[in-house]
Scaffold this motif. Structure first.
Motif, PDB file in Angstrom:
ATOM      1  N   VAL A   1       0.812  -1.213   0.000  1.00  0.00           N
ATOM      2  CA  VAL A   1       0.000   0.000   0.000  1.00  0.00           C
ATOM      3  C   VAL A   1       0.847   1.265   0.000  1.00  0.00           C
ATOM      4  O   VAL A   1       0.375   2.339  -0.398  1.00  0.00           O
ATOM      5  N   ASP A   2       2.099   1.181   0.447  1.00  0.00           N
ATOM      6  CA  ASP A   2       2.945   2.375   0.432  1.00  0.00           C
ATOM      7  C   ASP A   2       3.460   2.703  -0.968  1.00  0.00           C
ATOM      8  O   ASP A   2       4.069   3.755  -1.187  1.00  0.00           O
ATOM      9  N   GLY A   3       3.237   1.796  -1.920  1.00  0.00           N
ATOM     10  CA  GLY A   3       3.627   2.063  -3.294  1.00  0.00           C
ATOM     11  C   GLY A   3       5.090   1.846  -3.601  1.00  0.00           C
ATOM     12  O   GLY A   3       5.549   2.210  -4.689  1.00  0.00           O
ATOM     13  N   ILE A   4       5.841   1.230  -2.688  1.00  0.00           N
ATOM     14  CA  ILE A   4       7.274   1.025  -2.886  1.00  0.00           C
ATOM     15  C   ILE A   4       7.536  -0.408  -3.350  1.00  0.00           C
ATOM     16  O   ILE A   4       7.130  -1.370  -2.694  1.00  0.00           O
ATOM     17  N   VAL A   5       8.197  -0.533  -4.493  1.00  0.00           N
ATOM     18  CA  VAL A   5       8.642  -1.834  -4.992  1.00  0.00           C
ATOM     19  C   VAL A   5      10.028  -2.111  -4.413  1.00  0.00           C
ATOM     20  O   VAL A   5      10.947  -1.309  -4.588  1.00  0.00           O
TER      21      VAL A   5
ATOM     22  N   THR B   1       6.486   3.813  -6.804  1.00  0.00           N
ATOM     23  CA  THR B   1       5.581   3.780  -7.957  1.00  0.00           C
ATOM     24  C   THR B   1       4.750   5.056  -8.067  1.00  0.00           C
ATOM     25  O   THR B   1       4.168   5.327  -9.126  1.00  0.00           O
ATOM     26  N   ASN B   2       4.674   5.836  -7.000  1.00  0.00           N
ATOM     27  CA  ASN B   2       3.915   7.085  -7.034  1.00  0.00           C
ATOM     28  C   ASN B   2       4.688   8.192  -7.745  1.00  0.00           C
ATOM     29  O   ASN B   2       4.145   8.926  -8.567  1.00  0.00           O
ATOM     30  N   THR B   3       5.978   8.311  -7.429  1.00  0.00           N
ATOM     31  CA  THR B   3       6.809   9.348  -8.033  1.00  0.00           C
ATOM     32  C   THR B   3       7.591   8.848  -9.240  1.00  0.00           C
ATOM     33  O   THR B   3       8.187   9.644  -9.965  1.00  0.00           O
ATOM     34  N   LYS B   4       7.617   7.516  -9.429  1.00  0.00           N
ATOM     35  CA  LYS B   4       8.396   6.869 -10.497  1.00  0.00           C
ATOM     36  C   LYS B   4       9.894   7.145 -10.340  1.00  0.00           C
ATOM     37  O   LYS B   4      10.633   7.268 -11.315  1.00  0.00           O
ATOM     38  N   GLN B   5      10.336   7.221  -9.073  1.00  0.00           N
ATOM     39  CA  GLN B   5      11.748   7.469  -8.795  1.00  0.00           C
ATOM     40  C   GLN B   5      12.347   6.331  -7.980  1.00  0.00           C
ATOM     41  O   GLN B   5      11.676   5.722  -7.134  1.00  0.00           O
ATOM     42  N   ILE B   6      13.624   6.060  -8.238  1.00  0.00           N
ATOM     43  CA  ILE B   6      14.379   5.069  -7.475  1.00  0.00           C
ATOM     44  C   ILE B   6      14.928   5.743  -6.227  1.00  0.00           C
ATOM     45  O   ILE B   6      15.550   6.811  -6.315  1.00  0.00           O
ATOM     46  N   LEU B   7      14.706   5.161  -5.073  1.00  0.00           N
ATOM     47  CA  LEU B   7      15.193   5.736  -3.828  1.00  0.00           C
ATOM     48  C   LEU B   7      16.682   5.450  -3.701  1.00  0.00           C
ATOM     49  O   LEU B   7      17.107   4.288  -3.735  1.00  0.00           O
ATOM     50  N   GLN B   8      17.499   6.511  -3.545  1.00  0.00           N
ATOM     51  CA  GLN B   8      18.948   6.332  -3.535  1.00  0.00           C
ATOM     52  C   GLN B   8      19.692   7.452  -2.822  1.00  0.00           C
ATOM     53  O   GLN B   8      20.864   7.716  -3.109  1.00  0.00           O
TER      54      GLN B   8
ATOM     55  N   ASN C   1      30.238  -2.843  -8.126  1.00  0.00           N
ATOM     56  CA  ASN C   1      29.047  -2.554  -7.336  1.00  0.00           C
ATOM     57  C   ASN C   1      28.640  -1.095  -7.528  1.00  0.00           C
ATOM     58  O   ASN C   1      29.481  -0.198  -7.531  1.00  0.00           O
ATOM     59  N   PHE C   2      27.335  -0.861  -7.691  1.00  0.00           N
ATOM     60  CA  PHE C   2      26.762   0.482  -7.758  1.00  0.00           C
ATOM     61  C   PHE C   2      25.990   0.698  -6.466  1.00  0.00           C
ATOM     62  O   PHE C   2      25.058  -0.055  -6.164  1.00  0.00           O
ATOM     63  N   PHE C   3      26.377   1.712  -5.687  1.00  0.00           N
ATOM     64  CA  PHE C   3      25.755   1.878  -4.367  1.00  0.00           C
ATOM     65  C   PHE C   3      25.650   3.350  -3.988  1.00  0.00           C
ATOM     66  O   PHE C   3      26.324   4.213  -4.548  1.00  0.00           O
ATOM     67  N   SER C   4      24.790   3.633  -3.012  1.00  0.00           N
ATOM     68  CA  SER C   4      24.525   5.004  -2.572  1.00  0.00           C
ATOM     69  C   SER C   4      25.149   5.276  -1.218  1.00  0.00           C
ATOM     70  O   SER C   4      25.420   4.371  -0.429  1.00  0.00           O
ATOM     71  N   ALA C   5      25.369   6.566  -0.959  1.00  0.00           N
ATOM     72  CA  ALA C   5      25.870   7.038   0.339  1.00  0.00           C
ATOM     73  C   ALA C   5      25.256   8.402   0.614  1.00  0.00           C
ATOM     74  O   ALA C   5      25.138   9.218  -0.298  1.00  0.00           O
ATOM     75  N   PRO C   6      24.849   8.679   1.856  1.00  0.00           N
ATOM     76  CA  PRO C   6      24.151   9.930   2.139  1.00  0.00           C
ATOM     77  C   PRO C   6      25.052  11.128   2.375  1.00  0.00           C
ATOM     78  O   PRO C   6      24.622  12.263   2.230  1.00  0.00           O
ATOM     79  N   ASP C   7      26.303  10.916   2.755  1.00  0.00           N
ATOM     80  CA  ASP C   7      27.175  12.004   3.171  1.00  0.00           C
ATOM     81  C   ASP C   7      28.435  12.075   2.328  1.00  0.00           C
ATOM     82  O   ASP C   7      28.889  11.078   1.776  1.00  0.00           O
ATOM     83  N   PRO C   8      29.035  13.263   2.247  1.00  0.00           N
ATOM     84  CA  PRO C   8      30.309  13.373   1.546  1.00  0.00           C
ATOM     85  C   PRO C   8      31.428  12.758   2.364  1.00  0.00           C
ATOM     86  O   PRO C   8      31.296  12.543   3.567  1.00  0.00           O
ATOM     87  N   MET C   9      32.538  12.468   1.721  1.00  0.00           N
ATOM     88  CA  MET C   9      33.716  12.051   2.464  1.00  0.00           C
ATOM     89  C   MET C   9      34.178  13.207   3.347  1.00  0.00           C
ATOM     90  O   MET C   9      33.979  14.371   3.012  1.00  0.00           O
ATOM     91  N   ALA C  10      34.777  12.900   4.462  1.00  0.00           N
ATOM     92  CA  ALA C  10      35.029  13.877   5.515  1.00  0.00           C
ATOM     93  C   ALA C  10      35.744  15.133   5.020  1.00  0.00           C
ATOM     94  O   ALA C  10      35.424  16.245   5.444  1.00  0.00           O
TER      95      ALA C  10
ATOM     96  N   GLY D   1      25.360  15.836 -10.689  1.00  0.00           N
ATOM     97  CA  GLY D   1      25.400  14.394 -10.877  1.00  0.00           C
ATOM     98  C   GLY D   1      24.008  13.819 -11.040  1.00  0.00           C
ATOM     99  O   GLY D   1      23.032  14.299 -10.457  1.00  0.00           O
ATOM    100  N   GLN D   2      23.912  12.759 -11.823  1.00  0.00           N
ATOM    101  CA  GLN D   2      22.627  12.148 -12.159  1.00  0.00           C
ATOM    102  C   GLN D   2      22.344  10.937 -11.275  1.00  0.00           C
ATOM    103  O   GLN D   2      23.189  10.047 -11.149  1.00  0.00           O
ATOM    104  N   PRO D   3      21.170  10.865 -10.670  1.00  0.00           N
ATOM    105  CA  PRO D   3      20.794   9.615 -10.000  1.00  0.00           C
ATOM    106  C   PRO D   3      20.469   8.541 -11.022  1.00  0.00           C
ATOM    107  O   PRO D   3      20.343   8.818 -12.224  1.00  0.00           O
ATOM    108  N   LEU D   4      20.344   7.294 -10.578  1.00  0.00           N
ATOM    109  CA  LEU D   4      19.890   6.220 -11.451  1.00  0.00           C
ATOM    110  C   LEU D   4      18.438   6.491 -11.822  1.00  0.00           C
ATOM    111  O   LEU D   4      17.592   6.664 -10.944  1.00  0.00           O
ATOM    112  N   MET D   5      18.143   6.529 -13.126  1.00  0.00           N
ATOM    113  CA  MET D   5      16.828   6.912 -13.609  1.00  0.00           C
ATOM    114  C   MET D   5      16.036   5.688 -14.043  1.00  0.00           C
ATOM    115  O   MET D   5      16.592   4.723 -14.581  1.00  0.00           O
TER     116      MET D   5
END
Length: 227
Positions: free
Chosen positions: A55-59, A98-105, A126-135, A195-199
């Protein structure tokens, strides 16, 4: 190094389940990403049953019916690919709204708003995400700078150029969503592109499996590295 086009590669993806002539409930999206520093690419597709989404619309991983991905070097050569990556990688993490048609990253690679696809972290490509910049990358900014990396963890492909070498380890490429290319490369002449996120791009529903193979796999018509 000899190059050749790969129409057969598209046919292989088709035969291994990238697309199918299933029911109307099957939804397919294409995937595309271009790196910010050298122009590496990630291309592929994923599909899911729209009637099975929460129901949250997340695949998420368990909702996928297929997930195929190819990693492409700056010259347009596929250097590694994964079929049904969601089934053969224990650390696989993928979340699609599925609501915004965006990949969470924008979160960490192992979080519900992060991504980790391809090979195993610490071992493969490996393709992976990180929330913060390097120190020490952006010392004057305390705000998080979400970004994604394409990393050859085990240096399996020694002939591939590294596009981002500052920090703990070199990466094949990287993309900061809130940082320009000139900021990332510390070069004022590099450009102001972010920079471009995965689309994710929807693949139109076809009238048959042949039409779907053309629509869904045209983005994978690239050159394949051969030795």
């Amino acid at each position: 190094m000899k190059q050749k086009s790969i129409g057969l590669f598209a046919a292989t993806f088709l035969s291994l389940g990238l697309v199918s002539a299933g029911s109307a409930e099957a939804i397919t999206f294409g995937l595309h990403w271009t790196g910010q520093t050298l122009g590496y690419q990630v291309k592929g597709s994923f599909s899911y049953d729209e009637n099975a989404v929460d129901v949250d619309g997340i695949v998420r991983k368990d909702d996928l019916t297929s997930f195929d991905i190819a990693f492409i070097d700056p010259d347009g050569n596929i250097f590694q690919k994964f079929f049904d990556n969601h089934l053969n990688s224990p650390e696989f993490n993928f979340n699609f709204d599925t609501n915004t048609k965006q990949i969470l990253q924008t979160g960490a690679w192992n979080q519900p708003n992060g991504i980790s696809i391809g090979g195993e972290r610490g071992e493969g490509v490996n393709f992976f995400s990180a929330p913060d910049p390097m120190a020490d990358l952006f010392p004057d900014d305390d705000d998080p700078s979400p970004h994604v990396h394409l990393t050859d963890w085990d240096n399996e492909f020694l002939d591939l150029p590294k596009g981002f070498t500052r920090g703990a380890r070199p990466h094949l490429d990287i993309a900061f969503f809130t940082r320009t290319r000139s900021e990332v490369l510390n070069d004022p002449n590099a450009g102001e592109e972010l920079g471009q996120p995965l689309m994710a791009t929807p693949v139109p529903e076809p009238t048959g499996i042949l039409a779907l193979s053309v629509l869904g796999l045209s983005f994978l018509w690239v050159k394949k590295r051969s030795t």
